[in-house]
Design a protein around this motif. Structure first.
Motif, PDB file in Angstrom:
ATOM      1  N   PRO A 144     -31.771 -20.356  21.363  1.00 40.46           N
ATOM      2  CA  PRO A 144     -32.771 -21.021  22.202  1.00 40.46           C
ATOM      3  C   PRO A 144     -33.319 -20.062  23.255  1.00 40.46           C
ATOM      4  CG  PRO A 144     -30.547 -21.736  22.801  1.00 40.46           C
ATOM      5  CD  PRO A 144     -30.421 -20.918  21.550  1.00 40.46           C
ATOM      6  N   GLU A 145     -34.594 -20.228  23.591  1.00 43.48           N
ATOM      7  CA  GLU A 145     -35.218 -19.363  24.582  1.00 43.48           C
ATOM      8  C   GLU A 145     -34.698 -19.693  25.969  1.00 43.48           C
ATOM      9  OE1 GLU A 145     -39.706 -18.386  26.193  1.00 43.48           O
ATOM     10  OE2 GLU A 145     -39.358 -18.794  24.070  1.00 43.48           O
ATOM     11  N   ALA A 146     -34.495 -18.665  26.774  1.00 41.16           N
ATOM     12  CA  ALA A 146     -34.008 -18.858  28.141  1.00 41.16           C
ATOM     13  C   ALA A 146     -35.032 -19.640  28.952  1.00 41.16           C
ATOM     14  CB  ALA A 146     -33.734 -17.506  28.791  1.00 41.16           C
ATOM     15  N   VAL A 147     -34.543 -20.494  29.837  1.00 39.76           N
ATOM     16  CA  VAL A 147     -35.419 -21.286  30.707  1.00 39.76           C
ATOM     17  C   VAL A 147     -34.903 -21.193  32.133  1.00 39.76           C
ATOM     18  CG1 VAL A 147     -36.088 -22.910  28.896  1.00 39.76           C
ATOM     19  CG2 VAL A 147     -34.089 -23.406  30.306  1.00 39.76           C
ATOM     20  N   PHE A 148     -35.818 -21.382  33.085  1.00 43.33           N
ATOM     21  CA  PHE A 148     -35.436 -21.464  34.484  1.00 43.33           C
ATOM     22  C   PHE A 148     -34.943 -22.882  34.773  1.00 43.33           C
ATOM     23  CE2 PHE A 148     -38.727 -18.008  35.175  1.00 43.33           C
ATOM     24  CZ  PHE A 148     -37.807 -17.022  35.451  1.00 43.33           C
ATOM     25  N   ALA A 149     -33.704 -23.010  35.241  1.00 46.95           N
ATOM     26  CA  ALA A 149     -33.194 -24.329  35.620  1.00 46.95           C
ATOM     27  C   ALA A 149     -34.041 -24.872  36.769  1.00 46.95           C
ATOM     28  CB  ALA A 149     -31.734 -24.236  36.037  1.00 46.95           C
ATOM     29  N   PRO A 150     -34.491 -26.118  36.692  1.00 45.58           N
ATOM     30  CA  PRO A 150     -35.351 -26.658  37.755  1.00 45.58           C
ATOM     31  C   PRO A 150     -34.564 -27.032  39.001  1.00 45.58           C
ATOM     32  CG  PRO A 150     -34.909 -28.354  36.120  1.00 45.58           C
ATOM     33  CD  PRO A 150     -34.280 -27.082  35.602  1.00 45.58           C
ATOM     34  N   ASP A 151     -35.278 -27.233  40.087  1.00 45.78           N
ATOM     35  CA  ASP A 151     -34.682 -27.777  41.301  1.00 45.78           C
ATOM     36  C   ASP A 151     -33.922 -29.056  40.943  1.00 45.78           C
ATOM     37  OD1 ASP A 151     -34.798 -29.696  43.741  1.00 45.78           O
ATOM     38  OD2 ASP A 151     -35.289 -27.767  44.626  1.00 45.78           O
ATOM     39  N   GLU A 152     -32.711 -29.189  41.496  1.00 46.62           N
ATOM     40  CA  GLU A 152     -31.844 -30.310  41.113  1.00 46.62           C
ATOM     41  C   GLU A 152     -32.456 -31.667  41.443  1.00 46.62           C
ATOM     42  OE1 GLU A 152     -30.529 -28.509  45.035  1.00 46.62           O
ATOM     43  OE2 GLU A 152     -30.925 -27.778  42.995  1.00 46.62           O
ATOM     44  N   ARG A 153     -33.453 -31.709  42.333  1.00 40.55           N
ATOM     45  CA  ARG A 153     -34.037 -32.991  42.710  1.00 40.55           C
ATOM     46  C   ARG A 153     -35.235 -33.381  41.859  1.00 40.55           C
ATOM     47  NH1 ARG A 153     -36.101 -31.959  48.295  1.00 40.55           N
ATOM     48  NH2 ARG A 153     -36.675 -30.042  47.216  1.00 40.55           N
ATOM     49  N   ILE A 154     -35.666 -32.502  40.963  1.00 41.32           N
ATOM     50  CA  ILE A 154     -36.908 -32.771  40.255  1.00 41.32           C
ATOM     51  C   ILE A 154     -36.773 -33.974  39.326  1.00 41.32           C
ATOM     52  CG2 ILE A 154     -36.611 -31.335  38.195  1.00 41.32           C
ATOM     53  CD1 ILE A 154     -39.497 -30.275  38.843  1.00 41.32           C
ATOM     54  N   ASP A 155     -35.561 -34.203  38.824  1.00 43.41           N
ATOM     55  CA  ASP A 155     -35.348 -35.372  37.960  1.00 43.41           C
ATOM     56  C   ASP A 155     -35.396 -36.679  38.739  1.00 43.41           C
ATOM     57  OD1 ASP A 155     -35.161 -33.916  35.632  1.00 43.41           O
ATOM     58  OD2 ASP A 155     -32.979 -33.707  35.745  1.00 43.41           O
ATOM     59  N   ASP A 156     -35.343 -36.602  40.081  1.00 44.09           N
ATOM     60  CA  ASP A 156     -35.449 -37.815  40.888  1.00 44.09           C
ATOM     61  C   ASP A 156     -36.887 -38.306  40.992  1.00 44.09           C
ATOM     62  OD1 ASP A 156     -32.731 -37.689  41.370  1.00 44.09           O
ATOM     63  OD2 ASP A 156     -32.944 -36.610  43.255  1.00 44.09           O
ATOM     64  N   LEU A 157     -37.852 -37.443  40.657  1.00 44.71           N
ATOM     65  CA  LEU A 157     -39.256 -37.846  40.710  1.00 44.71           C
ATOM     66  C   LEU A 157     -39.619 -38.711  39.501  1.00 44.71           C
ATOM     67  CD1 LEU A 157     -40.886 -34.405  41.640  1.00 44.71           C
ATOM     68  CD2 LEU A 157     -40.481 -36.333  43.186  1.00 44.71           C
ATOM     69  N   VAL A 158     -40.588 -39.581  39.686  1.00 45.18           N
ATOM     70  CA  VAL A 158     -41.103 -40.310  38.535  1.00 45.18           C
ATOM     71  C   VAL A 158     -41.765 -39.318  37.586  1.00 45.18           C
ATOM     72  CG1 VAL A 158     -41.448 -42.481  39.791  1.00 45.18           C
ATOM     73  CG2 VAL A 158     -43.305 -40.795  39.722  1.00 45.18           C
ATOM     74  N   ARG A 159     -41.841 -39.665  36.324  1.00 46.29           N
ATOM     75  CA  ARG A 159     -42.341 -38.742  35.318  1.00 46.29           C
ATOM     76  C   ARG A 159     -43.733 -38.223  35.655  1.00 46.29           C
ATOM     77  NH1 ARG A 159     -45.661 -39.882  31.343  1.00 46.29           N
ATOM     78  NH2 ARG A 159     -45.340 -42.130  31.623  1.00 46.29           N
ATOM     79  N   GLN A 160     -44.580 -39.087  36.189  1.00 46.58           N
ATOM     80  CA  GLN A 160     -45.956 -38.691  36.485  1.00 46.58           C
ATOM     81  C   GLN A 160     -46.031 -37.652  37.602  1.00 46.58           C
ATOM     82  OE1 GLN A 160     -44.764 -41.702  36.148  1.00 46.58           O
ATOM     83  NE2 GLN A 160     -46.083 -42.977  34.844  1.00 46.58           N
ATOM     84  N   ALA A 161     -45.011 -37.564  38.455  1.00 45.47           N
ATOM     85  CA  ALA A 161     -44.968 -36.545  39.508  1.00 45.47           C
ATOM     86  C   ALA A 161     -44.213 -35.307  39.049  1.00 45.47           C
ATOM     87  CB  ALA A 161     -44.305 -37.127  40.759  1.00 45.47           C
ATOM     88  N   ARG A 162     -43.230 -35.507  38.170  1.00 50.29           N
ATOM     89  CA  ARG A 162     -42.378 -34.406  37.740  1.00 50.29           C
ATOM     90  C   ARG A 162     -43.151 -33.389  36.897  1.00 50.29           C
ATOM     91  NH1 ARG A 162     -38.940 -36.838  33.847  1.00 50.29           N
ATOM     92  NH2 ARG A 162     -38.441 -38.215  35.584  1.00 50.29           N
TER      93      ARG A 162
END
Length: 465
Positions: A5-23
């Motif tokens: 799998p291609e390497a990815v940057f782990a997102p800010d831990e709070r980004i999953d707290d946003l609603v999908r339309q904001a994330r």
């Protein structure tokens, strides 16, 4: 066998707290400006030395349909690349034409292809033949003599060296969460807030390039951060730029999340709906914000980030005492011990009365200001929520360096991201030097020495009255 799998940057831990339309817009904006680990973007709004090469086109090799993707170029200077470079040379580096077809190209060096403006990148480069292969096709070939600029070779080298030497502890995104991180104490640094503990700059300031180089070269004594003293100078400089890049990326992402989290987290939206708002109205409001305000906010925030990193490269950003070090006399150490024990500085609250790192704060429960609840374990906590212990000064191991100037800076600035505060407002330079002299003497201190120091301090106090 399937490719890894291609390497990815782990997102800010709070980004999953946003609603999908904001994330999604946050992820897209960060990716557009910084790229992915294997396809980095050299965003020139940031003060990163990406590495710039300039040269001219010697010859173009057009295809039968008139398009072109192979060029012979002559670079003004060719850097010395590591012999074990794992990818095709210069792959992913941005290509900007300064002239095309004998005419100057507008800002950005993007070639106008009808309705589309195409950003170009290198597929590979052969320094022996000078042949440069593009990852994209040009609609028409450039002319001999056209000038071009390649941007990003140092960033690419930094990524390669970082993935080889640093990623297993600090993680792909610089989040301090590499595969070995859970087994290390203290935890590896998370760069994404732009907070680095040991710097030569003032309180709340970023580190200089020299600070990062020193940490890489010397390591951090008493931790799992080793010395890379034998690492090639070019690799060290490239890693420094890549770490700065990761830190700026993390800061940018974090500030975008900060703009959205209060009103458009899943919890916040649910609360607003419970309070009587229509969910559709909230999402319409979000769409308007993303379209009309977020781009302006992003531009403002990246300028703030860039200025913070530019500022520390100026000479006046360094903490350099104007007063020479006080001679390391018994009287100076006595004054330093008196300050160490004082209720003003409260050093003993963490370091303990003998400097063993066993002060009462190590047994108290600390308040988590983010949740307004107490941590479930006693002791001190750093800015990343990890438990930490105060330095045991009797061991003579100083993580930020053992030079008197290093200790001076730790006292003056504090240790960023930890409960160790700045004493700049509480002490003058002479007092800080007295405290430096005392701290450096603690590993050799005995009970008799402490009694003698306290007696001398009492005499000095009496003589001042």
């Amino acid at each position: 066998m399937a490719p890894p799998p291609e390497a990815v940057f782990a997102p800010d831990e709070r980004i999953d707290d946003l609603v999908r339309q904001a994330r999604r817009p946050v992820v897209e904006m960060v990716t557009e400006r910084f790229g992915t680990p294997n396809r980095l973007v050299a965003w020139e709004a940031l003060p990163v030395d990406y590495g710039v090469l300039e040269g001219r086109v010697v010859e173009a090799y057009p295809e039968t349909d008139g398009t072109c993707w192979r060029l012979k170029v002559e670079l003004d200077a060719v850097p010395e690349f590591p012999k074990d470079w794992p990818a095709p040379l210069l792959q992913g580096v941005a290509v900007a034409f300064l002239s095309f077809g004998g005419k100057p190209v507008s800002a950005g060096g993007l070639v106008d292809e009808g309705e589309n403006r195409v950003g170009l990148t290198v597929q590979r480069f052969d320094p022996g033949t000078g042949v440069l292969e593009l990852a994209q096709r040009l609609g028409s070939p450039p002319s001999a003599g056209d000038r071009l600029r390649l941007v990003g070779h140092k960033l690419q080298r930094g990524r390669v060296a970082y993935m080889r030497h640093c990623v297993h502890c600090h993680g792909v995104a610089g989040d301090g969460n590499g595969p070995t991180a859970p087994y290390l104490n203290p935890r590896p640094r998370d760069y994404r807030r732009g907070i680095f503990k040991f710097t030569s700059t003032g309180p709340n300031e970023r580190p200089t390039r020299d600070d990062l180089k020193r940490t890489i070269r010397q390591g951090i004594p008493g931790t799992y951060m080793p010395s890379f003293f034998l690492l090639d100078d070019g690799d060290v400089e490239a890693i420094v730029e890549y770490v700065r890049f990761l830190a700026m990326r993390g800061e940018f992402e974090r500030r975008l999340v900060d703009e959205l989290i209060l009103d458009y987290s899943t919890e916040a939206v649910a609360q607003r709906v419970d309070a009587g708002e229509e969910r559709s109205d909230i999402l319409d409001e979000l769409e308007t914000f993303l379209r009309d305000e977020l781009p302006e906010t992003a531009a403002f925030e990246v300028e703030r980030i860039a200025n913070a990193w530019r500022r520390v490269e100026r000479p006046e950003a360094l903490v350099v005492p104007k007063t020479p070090r006080t001679p390391d006399t018994f009287e100076s150490r006595a004054r330093g011990r008196k300050l160490f024990l004082s209720k003003t500085l409260k050093c003993v609250d963490c370091h303990g009365p003998t400097g063993r790192g066993d002060g009462p704060m190590t047994e108290d429960y600390q308040l988590n200001t983010a949740t307004n609840e107490y941590y479930p374990f006693p002791g001190l906590v750093d800015a990343w929520g990890h438990p930490i212990r105060p330095r045991n000064l009797t061991r003579g191991i100083y993580r930020g360096g053992r030079r008197p100037l290093d200790i001076y800076r730790r006292i003056y600035v504090g240790i960023k991201g930890t409960p160790m505060p700045s004493s700049a407002a509480a002490l003058n330079e002479e007092q800080i030097w007295d405290l430096v002299n005392y701290v450096l003497s603690i590993p050799y201190e005995t009970a008799d020495t402490r009694r003698q120091l306290d007696a001398v301090a009492a005499q000095l106090t009496a003589s001042e009255k």
